[in-house]
Design a protein around this motif. Structure first.
Motif, PDB file in Angstrom:
ATOM      1  N   SER A   1       0.455  -7.178 -10.894  1.00  0.00           N
ATOM      2  CA  SER A   1      -0.675  -7.623 -10.071  1.00  0.00           C
ATOM      3  C   SER A   1      -1.144  -6.433  -9.238  1.00  0.00           C
ATOM      4  O   SER A   1      -0.775  -6.282  -8.071  1.00  0.00           O
ATOM      5  N   PRO A   2      -1.965  -5.561  -9.833  1.00  0.00           N
ATOM      6  CA  PRO A   2      -2.223  -4.239  -9.234  1.00  0.00           C
ATOM      7  C   PRO A   2      -3.266  -4.189  -8.132  1.00  0.00           C
ATOM      8  O   PRO A   2      -3.597  -3.107  -7.675  1.00  0.00           O
ATOM      9  N   ASP A   3      -3.793  -5.313  -7.684  1.00  0.00           N
ATOM     10  CA  ASP A   3      -4.888  -5.277  -6.715  1.00  0.00           C
ATOM     11  C   ASP A   3      -4.426  -5.350  -5.264  1.00  0.00           C
ATOM     12  O   ASP A   3      -5.241  -5.574  -4.367  1.00  0.00           O
ATOM     13  N   ASN A   4      -3.156  -5.171  -5.018  1.00  0.00           N
ATOM     14  CA  ASN A   4      -2.601  -5.268  -3.664  1.00  0.00           C
ATOM     15  C   ASN A   4      -2.605  -3.886  -3.008  1.00  0.00           C
ATOM     16  O   ASN A   4      -1.690  -3.087  -3.213  1.00  0.00           O
ATOM     17  N   ALA A   5      -3.628  -3.598  -2.227  1.00  0.00           N
ATOM     18  CA  ALA A   5      -3.747  -2.277  -1.596  1.00  0.00           C
ATOM     19  C   ALA A   5      -2.601  -2.014  -0.626  1.00  0.00           C
ATOM     20  O   ALA A   5      -2.036  -0.909  -0.592  1.00  0.00           O
ATOM     21  N   ASP A   6      -2.228  -3.025   0.168  1.00  0.00           N
ATOM     22  CA  ASP A   6      -1.131  -2.835   1.119  1.00  0.00           C
ATOM     23  C   ASP A   6       0.164  -2.514   0.385  1.00  0.00           C
ATOM     24  O   ASP A   6       0.980  -1.719   0.866  1.00  0.00           O
ATOM     25  N   GLY A   7       0.366  -3.148  -0.768  1.00  0.00           N
ATOM     26  CA  GLY A   7       1.575  -2.895  -1.540  1.00  0.00           C
ATOM     27  C   GLY A   7       1.655  -1.464  -2.032  1.00  0.00           C
ATOM     28  O   GLY A   7       2.701  -0.812  -1.924  1.00  0.00           O
TER      29      GLY A   7
END
Length: 424
Positions: free
Chosen positions: A159-165
């Motif tokens: 799920s690559p859309d997690n900027a904070d991650g």
């Protein structure tokens, strides 16, 4: 999926099935209640009839009274017996209950599982859990942090859309000195926030910084590409400007270094390492033989910062073998992290030896890696035949381990003698 989630989900599904199946299996239908009622009445009739027979034989009732009481008892029982055929009503109800139970057992768990697979957000939950665990990990748990970072990376790939991650992953890899992985994480962050040019530029600047650390201070094509990409989006991206200033300073292009660092003071007046940047500007002016302008001088502020005072010299037996233009690197690393990123770097030449220098935050490579944050450091002075910061056979080196102290507690400079030739 995490074991905890599925255990909790299974418990909830079983609870839901219990609400559905309990009435089916344990609730008595009306037909059965009527049958139980009839059996109860029949037992009561037989008991009372036996009592009448015993009383008649004992002479309590004469024949006429006995017959009258028997007829009344029989009539009372007939009034209590339902007229419907109980057997005809009981069978269909039981079949319906079995059908409902089977449907509930099959449909509820399967529907819940596939419904959550389609509309659930377990990937985000797992990312959040991994991020929380990483925040709880301490600096002395590097192996655990590395494991958590790899787990977070795997979940971010799904799920690559997690900027904070991605930002946290890059910071964690930097902390455990996995700089290539950190650079990749920051590049992925730049892709996620690509709709915001300034944010993407910062991510690319951080990627350049991580790659620069990974190359041990060498301006590789990877570092240059990241810097160029960041400055295409924002010419004043401070991480890129800082690296270009460090590189220019290392190449003795002091005027160019001053321009890059002065630009940071103009576009980011609240930069957390502003004092170090101004100190670098002052040092560059001094290398040029000029007095630093009053408006950028920060020497009094920097003089109170913790650091290491050194007197670097070359062993007498090596002086004839070393040319004056041989590049000299002086850098400090945390004593507890052998091979880690330098927290202070200075560049000179053999002609400057012997030299006295104080490694403090003016020589920091990044705001995240400052010598003032360390307790003990290993200081290395290396004369490089090729001019590369990477150690090569034939280079000359000296090192010493010492404590980082404020100037008031430093005392005499630590003696660091270059007296070893590297053979491999």
């Amino acid at each position: 999926m995490t074991d905890t989630f599925w255990i909790a989900g299974t418990v909830l599904i079983l609870a839901a099935l219990a609400f559905v199946l309990y009435p089916v299996f344990f609730h008595k239908p009306k037909a059965r209640l009527e049958t139980d009622f009839r059996n109860h009445n029949l037992l009561a009739y037989r008991t009372r009839l036996k009592e009448l027979d015993d009383e008649h034989e004992a002479g309590i009732h004469n024949d006429e009274s006995y017959q009258q009481l028997k007829e009344e008892l029989a009539g009372s029982m007939l009034d209590d017996v339902p007229e419907e055929n109980v057997a005809q009503r009981r069978l269909p109800g039981r079949r319906s209950a079995v059908v409902v139970a089977l449907l509930a057992i099959l449909v509820l768990p399967i529907g819940t599982y596939f419904g959550y697979q389609e509309w659930g957000s377990m990937d985000q939950v797992e990312q959040f859990i991994a991020m929380q665990e990483m925040n709880a990990a301490q600096g002395d748990q590097a192996a655990r942090m590395a494991e958590l970072a790899d787990q977070l990376r795997d979940r971010l790939e799904q799920s690559p859309d997690n900027a904070d991650g991605w930002a946290m992953l890059g910071q964690t890899y930097m902390r455990i000195e996995r700089y290539d992985d950190a650079a990749n994480a920051y590049r992925r962050l730049a892709e996620v926030v690509s709709v915001e040019p300034d944010a993407s530029a910062v991510a690319l600047g951080l990627a350049a910084q991580a790659a620069y650390f990974g190359s041990e201070g060498e301006m590789t094509p990877e570092v240059t590409a990241a810097i160029n990409a960041a400055r295409e989006l924002n010419p004043d991206e401070v991480n890129a400007l800082g690296l270009m200033g460090i590189n220019a300073f290392g190449q003795q292009n002091y005027r160019e270094a001053i321009e890059y660092w002065k630009r940071i003071t103009e576009v980011a007046p609240d930069h957390p390492q502003l004092a170090s940047i101004r100190g670098g500007i002052d040092e560059a002016y001094r290398r040029l033989g000029e007095t630093p302008p009053e408006q950028v001088s920060a020497a009094p502020e920097l003089a109170s910062g913790p650091g290491v005072s050194l007197r670097v010299s070359l062993d007498a037996g090596l002086q004839q073998a070393v040319k004056d233009d041989t590049v000299l690197f002086i850098f400090a690393r945390p004593a507890a992290a052998a091979g880690g990123a330098p927290v202070a770097v200075a560049r000179m030449t053999a002609a400057d030896l012997p030299a006295e220098i104080r490694l403090d935050d003016r020589y920091a490579m990044s705001p995240e890696s400052a010598i003032s944050a360390q307790q003990d450091v290993v200081v290395v002075a290396r004369l490089s035949r090729t001019g590369s910061v990477m150690p090569q056979p034939g280079d000359w080196e000296g090192r010493v381990e010492t404590t980082v102290l404020p100037p008031a507690e430093a005392g005499a400079p630590i003696e660091l003698v270059i007296n070893q030739e590297l053979t491999n």
